[in-house]
Design an enzyme around this catalytic site. Structure first.
Site, short mmCIF file in Angstrom:
data_model
loop_
_atom_site.label_atom_id
_atom_site.label_comp_id
_atom_site.label_asym_id
_atom_site.label_seq_id
_atom_site.Cartn_x
_atom_site.Cartn_y
_atom_site.Cartn_z
N HIS A 129 0.83 -1.20 0.00
CA HIS A 129 0.00 0.00 0.00
C HIS A 129 0.87 1.25 0.00
O HIS A 129 2.09 1.18 0.15
CB HIS A 129 -0.91 0.02 1.24
CG HIS A 129 -2.07 -0.91 1.15
ND1 HIS A 129 -1.97 -2.25 1.45
CD2 HIS A 129 -3.36 -0.71 0.77
CE1 HIS A 129 -3.15 -2.83 1.28
NE2 HIS A 129 -4.01 -1.92 0.87
N LYS B 277 -0.09 4.65 4.75
CA LYS B 277 -0.93 3.69 5.48
C LYS B 277 -0.30 3.36 6.83
O LYS B 277 0.91 3.08 6.90
CB LYS B 277 -1.13 2.41 4.66
CG LYS B 277 -2.15 1.46 5.26
CD LYS B 277 -2.53 0.37 4.27
CE LYS B 277 -3.56 -0.59 4.86
NZ LYS B 277 -4.81 0.08 5.22
#
Length: 263
Positions: free
Chosen positions: A148, A152
């Site tokens: 990600h 994150k």
């Protein structure tokens, strides 16, 4: 047949997914009834009521779509149950107590809860469960790899955990008893039947998830890549529309996609 358009509220209207939802709700033929922000401050470019408290929003809606934070879930569960407002919940990282609050709300209203509202992720997760059942841990090592964006803050991702839980469900075991995450240093050999997780972070990757089964003779890899967060917004609106007229209960995206028909 419902003559009135569905009224959808958005919890966290000024969040990344919230702003996309504000576009996708009217695009899906529903009415954007309003949203919440932390202090009720209007969101630039959006002409809809904005509230500081979820109960005020819920009273104006048929369903609330919620991609906020685990810390808000218990309060949201109580407010939506009390107002009889359906709930589409995409918030992840819930504690057992927070999940119990969701379960309690689902005894009063319809709730679609999912770690990921992408139809593709839903199908990959279902396949992971089927493969977990067909490929025993004594012969096939299961690993979940995810990547990600660099902002994150949690790892493994909620989607990765959902995929790992699907593998565990297929094998008839509890993920919590077999998870291996964050390997570092001299870890010793891989435990038999373990379900491993690896998390990568960098750039602005929306989301990549792979479920990997490896034996001494073959490897099978299921991979899903998200290119745009809009897929989560369109999936959540689809879930909200599906909820209309449903009885109280806890549902997921497999129900929305009608994958459980006849099961």
């Amino acid at each position: 047949m419902n003559a009135q358009p569905l009224r959808i509220g958005i919890a966290g209207l000024n969040g990344r997914v919230g702003r996309l939802l504000a576009e996708e709700v009217p695009a899906g033929g529903a009415v954007l009834a309003g949203g919440t922000t932390r202090d009720g401050t209007p969101v630039a470019g959006l002409d809809c009521p904005v509230h500081a408290h979820i109960a005020d929003l819920a009273r104006e809606c048929d369903v609330v779509i919620d991609f906020t934070h685990a810390s808000t879930v218990a309060a949201h569960a109580t407010a939506l149950a009390e107002t009889g407002t359906a709930w589409v919940l995409g918030t992840t990282g819930l504690s057992p107590a927070q999940q119990q609050a969701v379960d309690a709300a689902a005894r009063q209203v319809g709730v679609v809860q999912a770690a990921n509202f992408s139809p593709g992720v839903t199908l990959v997760t279902r396949l992971a469960r089927q493969m977990g059942a067909a490929l025993p841990g004594s012969d096939y090592d299961a690993e979940i790899l995810e990547m990600h964006h660099r902002q994150k803050v949690d790892a493994p991702s909620g989607t990765a955990l959902a995929m790992g839980r699907a593998v565990a469900d297929g094998r008839g075991i509890r993920l919590e008893d077999h998870i291996e995450s964050g390997r570092d240093g001299h870890t010793g050999p891989r435990a038999d039947g373990a379900i491993g997780f690896a998390a990568l972070r960098g750039g602005q990757i929306v989301g990549e998830h792979s479920v990997i089964f490896t034996s001494g003779h073959e490897q099978i890899v299921l991979t899903h890549r998200s290119f745009d967060r809009r897929v989560y917004a369109t999936g959540a609106v689809r879930a909200a529309k599906w909820l209309r007229g449903r009885p109280a209960g806890l549902y997921d995206m497999e129900d929305v996609l009608d994958l459980n028909a006849g099961s």
